[in-house]
Design an enzyme around this catalytic site. Structure first.
Site, PDB file in Angstrom:
ATOM      1  N   LYS A  40      56.368  21.493  35.180  1.00  0.00           N
ATOM      2  CA  LYS A  40      56.747  20.098  34.693  1.00  0.00           C
ATOM      3  C   LYS A  40      57.913  19.771  35.462  1.00  0.00           C
ATOM      4  O   LYS A  40      58.631  20.253  36.061  1.00  0.00           O
ATOM      5  CB  LYS A  40      57.026  20.399  33.178  1.00  0.00           C
ATOM      6  N   ARG A 139      55.544  18.432  16.722  1.00  0.00           N
ATOM      7  CA  ARG A 139      55.326  17.346  17.572  1.00  0.00           C
ATOM      8  C   ARG A 139      53.840  17.021  17.996  1.00  0.00           C
ATOM      9  O   ARG A 139      53.494  15.808  17.684  1.00  0.00           O
ATOM     10  CB  ARG A 139      56.211  17.554  18.761  1.00  0.00           C
ATOM     11  N   TYR A 265      89.902   6.939  37.795  1.00  0.00           N
ATOM     12  CA  TYR A 265      89.904   5.871  36.661  1.00  0.00           C
ATOM     13  C   TYR A 265      90.812   6.003  35.544  1.00  0.00           C
ATOM     14  O   TYR A 265      90.604   7.443  34.919  1.00  0.00           O
ATOM     15  CB  TYR A 265      88.423   5.483  36.263  1.00  0.00           C
ATOM     16  N   MET A 313      81.099   7.108  40.253  1.00  0.00           N
ATOM     17  CA  MET A 313      79.655   7.062  40.401  1.00  0.00           C
ATOM     18  C   MET A 313      79.370   8.015  41.847  1.00  0.00           C
ATOM     19  O   MET A 313      78.300   8.413  41.449  1.00  0.00           O
ATOM     20  CB  MET A 313      79.289   5.647  40.731  1.00  0.00           C
TER      21      MET A 313
END
Length: 372
Positions: A40, A139, A265, A313
């Site tokens: 997966k 589920r 920041y 970022m």
């Protein structure tokens, strides 16, 4: 002229460690049980094309996927064995997956009707696995403890009983007591299925159990276990499983900053003394979460050094004052080992508040992969 970009951050994938982890897993697999390798999320971020050749060399006959793109990648990598989808599919997904010979799950009358109609219309056979909830994940499994579930079962068998090749479940917990309850309940439901249908035990693959089930020491009693995390070294390093992915970046600049300087920041970090600070080419865009701000460490030249300030970022700031030889261009290990030192699984899980499968999948999709 085509130029290959120099990566700012990247994942190194160790195929040798993947193979060694596979050997360990096969060694502890219960006698008589088959092994399904879970691929997966593009092999947990490692790249299906990197893992399939290892499986072929060990004659692994089953793999588990969830998406059609994964099924296609498995076939393109040369796998000719059985591909099982490890969740229920939409009708359109199932139709689209026909060229890849995917065995599908069924747990509702509506799905059984759709599969029956498709097979009749196209004159084909789709092997199906009856998914049971067995008091588990709630589920996409059929819950046989309620009247409507048993009624749905009878209808499913009438529609596609001849196409059912497996019965499966997914255990919701691998804590010792809870796992044993789940195992007992699953076998109770499986036995009920055989008593109340024409399905024959010798024709059906009964499968359940994940990596954590495999290493739990519990007697599962299924015909096959479906494992992913052990292959990528994400659990039980005490048993010899080793992480197979290393996350790296580079130092892009080094500067001296005086006492009282603030970092990043919101001025979240304040220097109490003069420091040498390095800018590193990785950030939250590369999967290095802001949760690591002012809490994590990285390895530079084999030395653990603190990350200061908030994660940006595409950059982080690291205190390299303890190094006299750090240079621009140096590789930085964000996760993994350098010599005797390591940023290990437990550290990353504690800092991130999630599991390594989550992190590796994210890193492997956000960063280029380099096979080592």
């Amino acid at each position: 002229m085509k130029t290959t970009p120099l990566h700012s951050s990247w994942c190194e994938i160790s195929c040798a460690k993947i193979e060694q982890n596979l050997r360990i897993a096969l060694d502890i697999l219960p006698a008589g049980s088959r092994f399904c390798v879970v691929l997966k999320a593009d092999a947990y971020g490692h790249g299906i094309e990197n893992v399939v050749p290892i499986l072929l060399s060990h004659k692994i006959g089953y793999v588990g996927i969830t998406s059609n793109s994964e099924a296609m990648a498995v076939r393109e990598a040369g796998f000719g064995g059985t591909i099982m989808r490890l969740r229920t599919a939409t009708f359109d997904e199932a139709v689209n997956a026909l060229p890849f010979d995917v065995e599908e799950q069924v747990s509702t009358v509506e799905a059984a009707q759709a599969f029956a109609g498709l097979m009749k219309k196209r004159d084909l056979v789709i092997p199906l696995h009856l998914s049971l909830n067995a008091g588990g994940m709630s589920r996409d499994g059929l819950e046989l403890s309620i009247t409507s579930g048993r009624e749905s079962f009878a209808r499913i068998i009438s529609l596609v009983g001849d196409n059912i090749v497996g019965i499966c479940t997914h255990f919701p917990s691998n804590l010792t007591e809870e796992l044993q309850i789940s195992i007992t309940r699953f076998h109770h439901d499986v036995n009920w299925v055989f008593r109340n249908s024409s399905l024959r035990r010798e024709d059906i693959l009964v499968h359940g159990g994940s990596s954590l089930t495999l290493v739990s020491g519990q007697k599962v009693g299924t015909d096959m276990m479906r494992c992913g995390a052990v292959l990528y070294g994400l659990v039980r390093q005490d048993l010899g499983f080793q992480p197979t992915m290393t996350l790296k970046a580079r130092i892009t600049s080094i500067g001296r900053y005086p006492q009282g300087s603030t970092i990043g920041y919101d001025r979240s970090s304040l220097l109490s003394e003069d420091k040498m600070l390095a800018n590193i080419s990785i950030g939250y865009a590369n999967g290095y979460s802001r949760r690591f701000s002012d809490r994590s460490q990285v390895l530079v030249r084999g030395k653990q050094l603190p990350v200061l300030g908030k994660i940006s970022m595409n950059t982080i700031v690291v205190d390299v004052s303890a190094l006299t030889d750090a240079q621009v261009g140096d590789e930085v290990v964000v996760f993994g080992a350098y010599g005797e030192e390591a940023i290990n699984v437990r550290t990353m899980e504690d800092l991130s508040g999630t599991i390594m499968a989550d992190l590796c999948t994210d890193w492997g999709h956000r960063n280029p992969r380099i096979v080592t």
